[in-house]
Scaffold this motif. Structure first.
Motif, PDB file in Angstrom:
ATOM      1  N   ASP A 101       0.816  -1.217   0.000  1.00  0.00           N
ATOM      2  CA  ASP A 101       0.000   0.000   0.000  1.00  0.00           C
ATOM      3  C   ASP A 101       0.850   1.268   0.000  1.00  0.00           C
ATOM      4  O   ASP A 101       0.576   2.212  -0.756  1.00  0.00           O
ATOM      5  CB  ASP A 101      -0.948  -0.006   1.195  1.00  0.00           C
ATOM      6  CG  ASP A 101      -2.034  -1.072   1.070  1.00  0.00           C
ATOM      7  OD1 ASP A 101      -2.398  -1.394  -0.074  1.00  0.00           O
ATOM      8  OD2 ASP A 101      -2.499  -1.576   2.107  1.00  0.00           O
ATOM      9  N   GLN A 102       1.868   1.307   0.833  1.00  0.00           N
ATOM     10  CA  GLN A 102       2.696   2.515   0.904  1.00  0.00           C
ATOM     11  C   GLN A 102       3.476   2.743  -0.383  1.00  0.00           C
ATOM     12  O   GLN A 102       3.499   3.885  -0.893  1.00  0.00           O
ATOM     13  CB  GLN A 102       3.637   2.453   2.114  1.00  0.00           C
ATOM     14  CG  GLN A 102       4.461   3.730   2.273  1.00  0.00           C
ATOM     15  CD  GLN A 102       5.271   3.742   3.550  1.00  0.00           C
ATOM     16  OE1 GLN A 102       5.050   2.955   4.465  1.00  0.00           O
ATOM     17  NE2 GLN A 102       6.235   4.657   3.632  1.00  0.00           N
ATOM     18  N   PRO A 103       4.146   1.726  -0.958  1.00  0.00           N
ATOM     19  CA  PRO A 103       4.831   1.968  -2.233  1.00  0.00           C
ATOM     20  C   PRO A 103       3.902   2.450  -3.341  1.00  0.00           C
ATOM     21  O   PRO A 103       4.287   3.315  -4.139  1.00  0.00           O
ATOM     22  CB  PRO A 103       5.425   0.592  -2.573  1.00  0.00           C
ATOM     23  CG  PRO A 103       5.584  -0.093  -1.264  1.00  0.00           C
ATOM     24  CD  PRO A 103       4.437   0.379  -0.430  1.00  0.00           C
ATOM     25  N   ILE A 104       2.681   1.922  -3.384  1.00  0.00           N
ATOM     26  CA  ILE A 104       1.725   2.366  -4.401  1.00  0.00           C
ATOM     27  C   ILE A 104       1.386   3.841  -4.196  1.00  0.00           C
ATOM     28  O   ILE A 104       1.414   4.640  -5.147  1.00  0.00           O
ATOM     29  CB  ILE A 104       0.451   1.502  -4.354  1.00  0.00           C
ATOM     30  CG1 ILE A 104       0.750   0.085  -4.860  1.00  0.00           C
ATOM     31  CG2 ILE A 104      -0.661   2.137  -5.199  1.00  0.00           C
ATOM     32  CD1 ILE A 104      -0.383  -0.901  -4.640  1.00  0.00           C
ATOM     33  N   ALA A 105       1.094   4.229  -2.951  1.00  0.00           N
ATOM     34  CA  ALA A 105       0.739   5.620  -2.657  1.00  0.00           C
ATOM     35  C   ALA A 105       1.903   6.559  -2.935  1.00  0.00           C
ATOM     36  O   ALA A 105       1.720   7.645  -3.511  1.00  0.00           O
ATOM     37  CB  ALA A 105       0.290   5.741  -1.205  1.00  0.00           C
ATOM     38  N   GLU A 106       3.109   6.165  -2.542  1.00  0.00           N
ATOM     39  CA  GLU A 106       4.275   7.020  -2.750  1.00  0.00           C
ATOM     40  C   GLU A 106       4.580   7.193  -4.233  1.00  0.00           C
ATOM     41  O   GLU A 106       4.948   8.295  -4.677  1.00  0.00           O
ATOM     42  CB  GLU A 106       5.486   6.439  -2.028  1.00  0.00           C
ATOM     43  CG  GLU A 106       5.382   6.529  -0.508  1.00  0.00           C
ATOM     44  CD  GLU A 106       6.557   5.889   0.197  1.00  0.00           C
ATOM     45  OE1 GLU A 106       7.356   5.185  -0.487  1.00  0.00           O
ATOM     46  OE2 GLU A 106       6.696   6.070   1.427  1.00  0.00           O
ATOM     47  N   LEU A 107       4.425   6.124  -5.016  1.00  0.00           N
ATOM     48  CA  LEU A 107       4.688   6.229  -6.448  1.00  0.00           C
ATOM     49  C   LEU A 107       3.698   7.169  -7.117  1.00  0.00           C
ATOM     50  O   LEU A 107       4.079   8.025  -7.928  1.00  0.00           O
ATOM     51  CB  LEU A 107       4.621   4.851  -7.098  1.00  0.00           C
ATOM     52  CG  LEU A 107       4.760   4.823  -8.616  1.00  0.00           C
ATOM     53  CD1 LEU A 107       6.081   5.452  -9.055  1.00  0.00           C
ATOM     54  CD2 LEU A 107       4.643   3.400  -9.140  1.00  0.00           C
ATOM     55  N   LEU A 108       2.435   7.040  -6.782  1.00  0.00           N
ATOM     56  CA  LEU A 108       1.422   7.894  -7.401  1.00  0.00           C
ATOM     57  C   LEU A 108       1.580   9.356  -6.997  1.00  0.00           C
ATOM     58  O   LEU A 108       1.146  10.256  -7.726  1.00  0.00           O
ATOM     59  CB  LEU A 108       0.024   7.385  -7.043  1.00  0.00           C
ATOM     60  CG  LEU A 108      -0.358   6.041  -7.672  1.00  0.00           C
ATOM     61  CD1 LEU A 108      -1.709   5.575  -7.159  1.00  0.00           C
ATOM     62  CD2 LEU A 108      -0.362   6.124  -9.200  1.00  0.00           C
ATOM     63  N   ALA A 109       2.222   9.603  -5.856  1.00  0.00           N
ATOM     64  CA  ALA A 109       2.455  10.975  -5.405  1.00  0.00           C
ATOM     65  C   ALA A 109       3.781  11.540  -5.912  1.00  0.00           C
ATOM     66  O   ALA A 109       4.017  12.753  -5.810  1.00  0.00           O
ATOM     67  CB  ALA A 109       2.429  11.030  -3.878  1.00  0.00           C
ATOM     68  N   ALA A 110       4.634  10.681  -6.460  1.00  0.00           N
ATOM     69  CA  ALA A 110       5.955  11.117  -6.914  1.00  0.00           C
ATOM     70  C   ALA A 110       5.844  11.940  -8.196  1.00  0.00           C
ATOM     71  O   ALA A 110       4.904  11.776  -8.977  1.00  0.00           O
ATOM     72  CB  ALA A 110       6.846   9.904  -7.152  1.00  0.00           C
ATOM     73  N   PRO A 111       6.810  12.834  -8.442  1.00  0.00           N
ATOM     74  CA  PRO A 111       6.758  13.660  -9.653  1.00  0.00           C
ATOM     75  C   PRO A 111       7.064  12.888 -10.925  1.00  0.00           C
ATOM     76  O   PRO A 111       6.650  13.286 -12.017  1.00  0.00           O
ATOM     77  CB  PRO A 111       7.823  14.730  -9.395  1.00  0.00           C
ATOM     78  CG  PRO A 111       8.777  14.092  -8.431  1.00  0.00           C
ATOM     79  CD  PRO A 111       7.942  13.201  -7.565  1.00  0.00           C
TER      80      PRO A 111
END
Length: 262
Positions: A134-144
């Motif tokens: 869950d965290q890697p998915i959220a962080e990737l979608l928030a990354a530039p």
């Protein structure tokens, strides 16, 4: 031969290509997350000496469409079934690596009549717990962009001495060109799948290839999978995750020897 396209039942355009003699038996290749059909470029010359090779870009990757939202393993598997239908193939050998190996397991479980021999490379029956994704998915979608994720992938896929080798550069370019929605959607499929029980239904002759130093899908994952699939053979290569690149000769020898068995 050039890349061609087909459209799935839910309206996603998939890119694919054939290489090799039209009269040869067909070997379908299925890719890892973050790559396109060119991840097999180094192996295609040897494989086409024996097979007509069918490669494709999974949804979210390469020249295929990248819909937003989580992808399901059932949908990724159905993409392949619809591709086989579109090109008029009833039954093929299947070689999948990483997520491609998960899709290959799904095919052998759910449409066994479509799968002849099965090679499952650097993959697993389960990569839980689900919460780890869950965290890697959220962080990737928030990354530039894909820059940080691309470097993380490469460090997980290859040994340090290869990271700046020319053989890795096509993988770096493919990662940077991959849309974040495609990686995140595919990670969701990995998060939500668990084939530890149903892989026991696989009837196709099966070879499992594992990397002794793989930190993504470990040798223990390969051993577990080979223990679940009835009659599966296990080969452990001295590699990290991209065994087809790091130990190309040994990888091809294992695959071709297995596929040639009577």
């Amino acid at each position: 031969m050039t890349v061609e396209f087909t459209t799935t039942g839910d309206g996603v355009r998939l890119a694919y290509r054939f290489d090799g003699d039209r009269d040869a038996p067909v070997l379908l290749l299925s890719n890892s997350i973050g790559t396109d059909l060119h991840m097999w470029d180094g192996q295609v010359p040897a494989l086409t000496e024996h097979f007509r090779v069918l490669r494709y870009d999974a949804r979210g990757h390469g020249a295929s469409d990248a819909p937003s939202g989580p992808y399901a393993l059932d949908r990724l598997g159905r993409d392949v079934v619809e591709l086989l239908d579109a090109v008029g193939l009833e039954r093929v050998h299947v070689l999948g690596l990483s997520l491609g190996g998960i899709v290959a397991q799904w095919l052998a479980i759910h449409v066994p009549e479509r799968v002849d021999r099965l090679v499952l490379s650097n993959t697993a029956a389960n990569l839980g717990p689900a919460s780890r994704w869950d965290q890697p998915i959220a962080e990737l979608l928030a990354a530039p962009d894909m820059q940080a994720t691309a470097e993380d992938f490469l460090h997980d896929w290859f040994p340090p001495h290869l990271l700046h080798d020319e053989v890795v550069e096509p993988f770096r370019r493919a990662l940077l060109a991959t849309r974040r929605e495609g990686v995140a959607g595919s990670w969701a499929a990995v998060r939500d799948y668990d084939l530890r029980r149903t892989a026991a239904l696989i009837q196709s002759p099966t070879l499992v290839i594992a990397g002794a130093h793989d930190t993504v899908t470990s040798a223990a994952h390969g051993e577990e999978l080979a223990g679940i699939v009835p009659g599966a053979k296990l080969t452990v290569l001295p590699t990290v995750h991209m065994a087809n690149v790091e130990a190309q000769a040994e990888f091809l020898d294992a695959v071709l020897t297995f596929l040639a068995e009577p």
